[in-house]
Design a protein around this motif. Structure first.
Motif: not given
Length: 118
Positions: A41-52, A88-100
């Motif tokens: 499932y896709a639970l949400g999305k976020a922006e990958l901004v850096d690696v440290v 990660f920045d700007n996370p967004e959780k989906f109301e319902e997980p999306v089957k992928v």
């Protein structure tokens, strides 16, 4: 869309914004908005901004509030190798997980499409 495969509960914490660093054994050049995937499932999305990093498990233990991983798990996961924090920045959780559909054998990254219908 590109998705990052993450075990639960860490995937949930990423999309909820509680966890900002995902700990991995390598760097990535990927940047931008990605789906957070777990258990098909896709639970949400976020922006990958850096690696440290690189970090030792001991160094990462001082940043636990960012990654929420216990020291013993960090040490076991690292196997004596350096670790990196994917930021990660700007996370967004989906109301319902999306089957992928995730291509068989995918372990870190997957190009995904939503599954239509039940």
């Amino acid at each position: 869309m590109k998705g990052l495969i993450v075990r639960r509960p860490f995937a949930d914490w990423l999309v909820e914004g509680r966890k900002r660093w995902e700990i991995r054994k390598s760097r990535t050049r990927v940047r931008g908005e990605i789906l957070i995937l777990s258990e098909g499932y896709a639970l949400g999305k976020a922006e990958l901004v850096d690696v440290v990093g690189p970090f030792t498990p001991e160094e990462l233990a001082g940043h636990r509030e960012k990654h929420l991983v216990d020291y013993d798990l960090l040490r076991e996961y690292s196997g004596g190798k350096p670790l990196y924090a994917w930021v990660f920045d700007n996370p967004e959780k989906f109301e319902e997980p999306v089957k992928v559909n995730i291509k068989r054998g995918s372990q870190v990254w997957a190009n995904v499409e939503p599954v239509n219908g039940p």
